[in-house]
Design a protein around this motif. Structure first.
Motif, mmCIF file in Angstrom:
data_model
loop_
_atom_site.group_PDB
_atom_site.id
_atom_site.type_symbol
_atom_site.label_atom_id
_atom_site.label_comp_id
_atom_site.label_asym_id
_atom_site.label_seq_id
_atom_site.Cartn_x
_atom_site.Cartn_y
_atom_site.Cartn_z
ATOM 1 N N PRO A 330 63.906 9.454 -28.827
ATOM 2 C CA PRO A 330 64.420 10.625 -28.087
ATOM 3 C C PRO A 330 63.874 11.948 -28.615
ATOM 4 N N MET A 331 63.662 12.047 -29.929
ATOM 5 C CA MET A 331 63.117 13.290 -30.489
ATOM 6 C C MET A 331 61.674 13.498 -30.038
ATOM 7 N N VAL A 332 60.920 12.402 -29.953
ATOM 8 C CA VAL A 332 59.513 12.508 -29.536
ATOM 9 C C VAL A 332 59.422 13.122 -28.155
ATOM 10 N N TRP A 333 60.283 12.652 -27.264
ATOM 11 C CA TRP A 333 60.147 13.074 -25.870
ATOM 12 C C TRP A 333 60.851 14.387 -25.579
ATOM 13 N N GLN A 334 61.444 14.993 -26.596
ATOM 14 C CA GLN A 334 61.957 16.355 -26.449
ATOM 15 C C GLN A 334 61.073 17.374 -27.153
ATOM 16 N N ALA A 335 59.966 16.907 -27.745
ATOM 17 C CA ALA A 335 59.107 17.819 -28.520
ATOM 18 C C ALA A 335 58.505 18.909 -27.642
ATOM 19 N N ALA A 336 58.250 18.580 -26.370
ATOM 20 C CA ALA A 336 57.609 19.558 -25.489
ATOM 21 C C ALA A 336 58.513 20.752 -25.208
ATOM 22 N N ALA A 337 59.799 20.613 -25.488
ATOM 23 C CA ALA A 337 60.711 21.740 -25.268
ATOM 24 C C ALA A 337 60.700 22.713 -26.434
ATOM 25 N N PRO A 513 56.978 19.076 -7.553
ATOM 26 C CA PRO A 513 57.344 20.436 -7.973
ATOM 27 C C PRO A 513 58.025 20.465 -9.335
ATOM 28 N N ASP A 514 58.907 19.495 -9.610
ATOM 29 C CA ASP A 514 59.579 19.467 -10.912
ATOM 30 C C ASP A 514 58.580 19.239 -12.034
ATOM 31 N N ALA A 515 57.613 18.327 -11.808
ATOM 32 C CA ALA A 515 56.612 18.050 -12.843
ATOM 33 C C ALA A 515 55.718 19.265 -13.059
ATOM 34 N N ALA A 516 55.381 19.957 -11.970
ATOM 35 C CA ALA A 516 54.558 21.164 -12.113
ATOM 36 C C ALA A 516 55.301 22.241 -12.892
ATOM 37 N N ARG A 517 56.596 22.405 -12.612
ATOM 38 C CA ARG A 517 57.376 23.393 -13.356
ATOM 39 C C ARG A 517 57.471 23.008 -14.833
ATOM 40 N N ALA A 518 57.641 21.707 -15.088
ATOM 41 C CA ALA A 518 57.715 21.255 -16.490
ATOM 42 C C ALA A 518 56.413 21.557 -17.224
ATOM 43 N N ARG A 519 55.303 21.367 -16.532
ATOM 44 C CA ARG A 519 54.021 21.613 -17.189
ATOM 45 C C ARG A 519 53.835 23.106 -17.448
ATOM 46 N N LEU A 520 54.222 23.926 -16.492
ATOM 47 C CA LEU A 520 54.098 25.374 -16.685
ATOM 48 C C LEU A 520 55.020 25.859 -17.799
ATOM 49 N N GLU A 521 56.226 25.309 -17.877
ATOM 50 C CA GLU A 521 57.129 25.690 -18.970
ATOM 51 C C GLU A 521 56.525 25.318 -20.315
ATOM 52 N N ALA A 522 55.907 24.134 -20.382
ATOM 53 C CA ALA A 522 55.280 23.714 -21.638
ATOM 54 C C ALA A 522 54.138 24.639 -22.021
ATOM 55 N N LEU A 523 53.487 25.215 -21.022
ATOM 56 C CA LEU A 523 52.387 26.139 -21.287
ATOM 57 C C LEU A 523 52.871 27.511 -21.724
ATOM 58 N N GLY A 524 54.165 27.748 -21.616
ATOM 59 C CA GLY A 524 54.699 29.029 -22.061
ATOM 60 C C GLY A 524 55.095 29.952 -20.928
ATOM 61 N N TYR A 525 55.023 29.490 -19.673
ATOM 62 C CA TYR A 525 55.451 30.321 -18.539
ATOM 63 C C TYR A 525 56.970 30.342 -18.498
ATOM 64 N N THR A 526 57.558 31.542 -18.484
ATOM 65 C CA THR A 526 59.017 31.648 -18.467
ATOM 66 C C THR A 526 59.575 31.617 -17.054
ATOM 67 N N ASP A 527 58.737 31.850 -16.062
ATOM 68 C CA ASP A 527 59.178 31.811 -14.663
ATOM 69 C C ASP A 527 58.226 30.895 -13.899
ATOM 70 N N PRO A 528 58.364 29.569 -14.085
ATOM 71 C CA PRO A 528 57.406 28.651 -13.445
ATOM 72 C C PRO A 528 57.448 28.692 -11.925
ATOM 73 N N ALA A 529 58.596 29.004 -11.363
ATOM 74 C CA ALA A 529 58.673 29.077 -9.901
ATOM 75 C C ALA A 529 57.773 30.207 -9.377
ATOM 76 N N ALA A 530 57.842 31.363 -10.033
ATOM 77 C CA ALA A 530 56.974 32.470 -9.634
ATOM 78 C C ALA A 530 55.506 32.118 -9.866
ATOM 79 N N ALA A 531 55.223 31.437 -10.964
ATOM 80 C CA ALA A 531 53.836 31.047 -11.248
ATOM 81 C C ALA A 531 53.305 30.127 -10.161
ATOM 82 N N LEU A 532 54.119 29.199 -9.691
ATOM 83 C CA LEU A 532 53.682 28.308 -8.603
ATOM 84 C C LEU A 532 53.418 29.087 -7.325
ATOM 85 N N ARG A 533 54.233 30.116 -7.072
ATOM 86 C CA ARG A 533 53.990 30.945 -5.880
ATOM 87 C C ARG A 533 52.657 31.673 -6.007
#
Length: 1008
Positions: A330-337, A513-533
């Motif tokens: 479980p710790m491994v798969w929370q590392a991206a957060a 869309p959820d996976a794209a937002r997760a990837r953007l959050e991992a990249l450091g985007y704080t507003d992934p929804a706006a980034a997708l727009r």
């Protein structure tokens, strides 16, 4: 009869020619070997000769076969000869191994009976698993003719021989071979642990010990020769004290390590590397499960969770091993957060590349750019980001994980196929290089003979003809795959984000869309929804602009992610593209100038100042496409352009607006060069150049604005009845302006001959007032605030005085602090002759021949102490306030200025408006110890750079570190600190300024 060898030009016999045609490079030796013991009668056997000629290295294969036959007893030799001529599968396996691996040839020469393993493993399961290897190793260890450690090595090599034979004849592919090697490693670890337990039964009775495979061993993708990465976890058996159990387990683990790694008469197996354990080599070799959990919950770094992705029990107590993996998963798969997750992973990859010696970089198959590690890092990064929600991605095996990523739409099919092919080729190449001597290496050999053997052994994986020039074919294929890996590594994380906002072909999987937002959050985007727009707006459509941006955006997203504010970078890019998207030169710039595109991305995500300046006039992007576009311009060039623009304007307001427009463009030039590191490599030199550029720019702007306001007054009233000069003060006069600095000035005028003093004063007052008003007026251009508060009597006194009035004031009323302020005075605009006369007027005041009287010295110190006590903003931290805080700019500047006041009369070099130049002069004159000067200079430089960084990042001036985490991270990035190291910057600042304050206390306040 002899014939000429067309390849060498030498004379060879007909038997030798037959061998040359079959690929032998030393036919004379081959003839001797074929006539030697064991091979009698086989020299004319075309089946054997053809089989030898089909190997990677016929000479090496024949030599190994001759040594094997010579070492065999008579009965075994007869059996082997008979099998060679009648059994094609055995012949291909044996000669295939001998033609690639001199080390396995050596093994067979020492243990000739081991060739039978090529038959016995064929009769068993074609793909043996861990239990098959454990049985084979256990049988070998029971061979009492050898010491158990030697017996284990012999048995291991015997199994390795079987694995290599299946690999080299194509019975197994790369993935199966790597899995077999990992299973063999696990079986070897288990056998070594059994041997250790037999030697230390008390330890075995006290603990349960599990061996966790890590790295390639854990991922079932091991090399032929590699360190085997492990972690040890132990628990006490019932009734045993935990501390004693850990000590016992440590003895077993150490014994296991020695059994595998120590060199004996039979060589070594491989090193057992336990450095991936908590605390690395400094931590205990063995921990309990609870101790492991406590470490990972509190102290582990991002890379340690990445390493755990491949954790797999391989030996020892299977139940305990399974509990370890289950508890940590479980710790491994929370590392991206975790904060800065992607930046940490990418920074670790960069550190690996930076650590490669320059002489090896172009030969590295594993660690270099376009190498195996690029594939592995890319796959692991995507796994850790998306494995949180998609359990199908939770594999420790690179190729399995890559296939799962493709099936889930996280990686495009074509990209996944290209990476899979490249990874298989590079790993196969690495395997064959290691097989030759069974040595751990990831470097391409440089010799043509070695590369020829590799090319022939890898012929099925090479596109093109390997017969005519196998070495050239191998090099081409290696380069092709390396380039492809590098290209895909750089875009793999970002390309699917575009697919998430685009229409895909029927049947193609894409990021949800959820996976794209997760990837953007991992990249450091704080507003992934706006980034997708933003991505949708940039990449949608069939226009040429959209097509170019779709190609460039995956790389741009990576550049944005390297910054402290990816959201701002993407938003700013969209705004620039909206403004310039239909401009042909802009599209060409994006398409053809990769360096310019990268610079644009870096500028747009580096803070607010440069992007804000650019967005007011986006055509300034063109500077980035010019190799000299960001070079600072001198005062003469700036003034010439501004005066020309002022001359073309129709009225005063338009003329000053034109000057401000030039200033805005030049501010962008300097700030962009600064954030890109283009001003200078040395930070102190870059700061000096930025200060000089900003000073020249403001001086030229003032000159243009003054010319415009004088012309406007004359258009209404006739000739101006006075001459005006502008005197720079403070950091402006010291050529030390920052991006947020006001222009501190004094205005001086002198009535023309025959003019009334009152008329001249009114005219000068009107012109200077209008200049200040128009330069600060609300506009799309950044304001230039002209501050004249350092004039005599401050805000209560007249804005402009005559030279005679200044002389009278300074003679009768001047205070010590005013003499100190005049140390930075320098004429910058207006009437040059009047400016020089003002300079001559104030020199006796700022460089007094009598030095500084005790009364004035006390006043200066009192004012300084009062500023520290009263002027610090409420709530500000005095240890981090760059201007008037402890060891900040004021501390250093007042100390230097006091030296100038006291000694400037007798030390001409101190007569400068520049702080650092005056400090250097004080050292040269023996007034300051060099060590003290270094401390003061370091503090002044750091405080000045922090102020510049704050303005560049926030877009507004500030004297303290930003309170918002993202802004602080941007300041830290500008100052050269990596992601997640903002706290180190603040600590370094406090340390540097604390030392400076100690020097200030001695030199300025006179404390002992």
């Amino acid at each position: 009869m002899a014939v000429e060898d067309q390849r060498t030009g030498g004379r060879v016999s007909r038997p030798e020619m037959r061998l040359v045609r079959r690929g032998f490079t030393d036919p004379a030796q081959a003839v001797r070997l074929l006539d030697g013991p064991g091979l009698e009668g086989l020299a004319d056997d075309p089946v054997l000769l053809d089989a030898l000629g089909a190997t990677a290295d016929p000479d090496l294969a024949l030599l190994g076969l001759a040594r094997l036959l010579e070492a065999s007893d008579q009965a075994d030799r007869h059996t082997l000869r008979d099998t060679l001529t009648t059994s094609k599968p055995l012949r291909d396996r044996l000669l295939g191994v001998l033609g690639v691996s001199a080390a396995l040839g050596d093994h067979l020469a020492r243990h000739p009976h081991d060739w039978h393993v090529l038959v016995t493993f064929e009769l068993r399961d074609m793909h043996p698993g861990p239990e098959d290897f454990r049985r084979a190793l256990a049988e070998g260890v029971r061979d009492h003719r050898h010491d158990p450690a030697d017996a284990l090595r012999i048995a291991y090599r015997r199994c390795l021989l079987a694995v290599a034979a299946r690999d080299l004849t194509g019975t197994t592919d790369l993935a199966q071979t790597a899995a077999e090697l990992a299973d063999l490693a696990g079986a070897t670890l288990q056998t070594a642990l059994d041997l250790a337990a037999d030697r230390d039964p008390e330890a075995a009775a006290a603990c349960r010990l599990a061996v966790i495979g890590m790295g390639k061993c854990g991922g079932r993708e091991l090399n032929y020769v590699s360190d085997v990465d492990v972690v040890f976890v132990a628990e006490p058996r019932e009734g045993v004290d935990e501390h004693e159990a850990v000590k016992a387990a440590t003895r077993l683990a150490a014994a296991l390590t020695r059994l595998c790694a120590d060199t004996t008469g039979e060589g070594t197996i491989w090193p057992v590397d336990a450095n991936l354990r908590p605390e690395g080599r400094h931590g205990p070799l063995v921990r309990t499960l609870a101790s492991h959990l406590a470490y990972y919950q509190r102290w582990a770094k991002t890379w340690e969770f990445q390493a755990l992705l491949k954790a797999r029990p391989v030996a020892g107590d299977a139940e305990l091993g399974a509990a370890y993996v289950e508890a940590l998963a479980p710790m491994v798969w929370q590392a991206a957060a975790r904060e800065n997750f992607v930046a940490d992973v990418q920074q670790m990859r960069r550190r690996v590349i930076d650590s490669i010696p320059a002489t090896e970089l172009d030969r590295q198959l594993k660690l270099g750019p376009g190498g195996l590690r690029d594939v592995e890092f890319s796959v692991q990064l995507l796994q850790l980001v998306h494995g949180r929600t998609d359990q199908a991605l939770r594999s420790g095996n690179t190729l399995e994980a890559l296939a799962a990523l493709s099936r889930g739409g996280y990686v495009g099919r074509a990209d996944a196929a290209a990476l899979d092919a490249a990874y298989r080729f590079l790993r196969s190449l690495e395997h064959h290089i290691q097989l030759y001597r069974l040595r751990r290496t990831h470097l391409m050999p440089t010799g043509d003979e070695d590369q020829r053997r590799l090319a022939r052994s890898l012929a099925p994986l090479i596109n093109g003809d390997t017969r005519t020039d196998p070495v050239a074919a191998l090099r081409r294929e290696w380069r092709r795959h390396a380039v492809e890996v590098r290209r895909l590594h750089e875009k793999l994380f970002y390309r699917p984000l575009l697919d998430a906002v685009a229409e895909l072909p029927p049947g193609a999987a894409g990021l949800t869309p959820d996976a794209a937002r997760a990837r953007l959050e991992a990249l450091g985007y704080t507003d992934p929804a706006a980034a997708l727009r933003h991505l949708s707006a940039l990449a949608s459509g069939v226009s040429r602009k959209a097509a170019i941006q779709r190609t460039l955006l995956p790389v741009l997203l990576g550049w944005f992610a390297d910054s402290a504010d990816p959201d701002a970078g993407l938003l700013n890019f969209r705004q620039v593209s909206d403004a310039l998207g239909r401009t042909p030169w802009y599209l060409r710039l994006l398409r053809d100038e990769s360096a310019a595109a990268e610079q644009l991305a870096r500028v747009l995500s580096a803070g607010r100042l440069a992007p804000d300046l650019l967005l007011r006039a986006p055509e300034a992007v063109a500077m980035l496409g010019d190799p000299q576009g960001l070079a600072p311009r001198g005062r003469a060039a700036l003034e010439s352009e501004i005066l020309a623009a002022v001359g073309r304007a129709g009225n005063t307001a338009a003329a000053v607006a034109a000057a401000r427009s030039v200033r805005r463009r030049e501010l962008f030039r300097t700030s962009a060069a600064d954030v890109l590191g283009r001003l200078a490599d040395d930070p102190s030199e870059a700061l000096d150049l930025a200060g000089e550029a900003l000073t020249s720019l403001n001086a030229a702007t003032l000159q243009g604005a003054l010319r415009a306001c004088v012309a406007g007054w004359e258009a209404q009233h006739g000739g101006l009845p006075t001459r005006i000069a502008v005197i720079a003060m403070g950091r402006f006069g010291g050529h030390e302006l920052g991006y947020g600095s006001d222009a501190d000035v004094l205005f001086v005028h002198e009535p023309l001959l025959g003019s009334l003093d009152e008329d001249a004063a009114r005219a000068a007052q009107a012109v200077c007032n209008e200049l200040r008003t128009l330069l600060a007026a609300p506009s799309t251009e950044p304001p230039l605030l002209v501050d004249a508060d350092l004039r005599p009597e401050g805000r209560s006194g007249p804005l402009v005085r005559t030279l005679a009035s200044y002389e009278a004031y300074y003679r009768r009323w001047s205070h010590a602090w005013e003499s100190q302020a005049l140390l930075r005075a320098e004429p910058v605009a207006g009437d040059e002759e009047l400016g020089e006369r003002f300079r001559r007027l104030i020199d006796p005041l700022r460089y007094p021949g009598t030095g500084v009287p005790e009364r004035d010295l006390m006043e200066i110190r009192r004012i300084k102490a009062r500023i520290e006590a009263e002027r610090l903003p409420r709530g500000a931290d005095p240890t981090t306030h760059t201007k008037i805080g402890r060891g900040g700019l004021a501390d250093v500047e007042w100390t230097v200025q006091l030296l100038q006041l006291r000694h400037g009369h007798e030390v001409p070099a101190l007569r400068t408006t520049r702080t650092r130049a005056a400090l250097a002069a004080a050292v040269a004159a023996g007034l300051v110890e060099e060590a003290d000067a270094r401390v003061l200079d370091a503090a002044w430089l750091l405080a000045s750079r922090v102020r510049s960084a704050v303005m560049l990042v926030r877009g507004r001036p500030g004297d303290s570190f930003p309170g918002e985490a993202r802004e602080l991270a941007g300041v830290a990035r500008y100052l050269g600190y990596g992601a997640g190291h903002s706290g180190e910057l603040v600590d370094d600042y406090r340390r540097t300024t604390r030392r400076a304050r100690a020097v200030v206390d001695r030199l300025f306040y006179g404390y002992s």
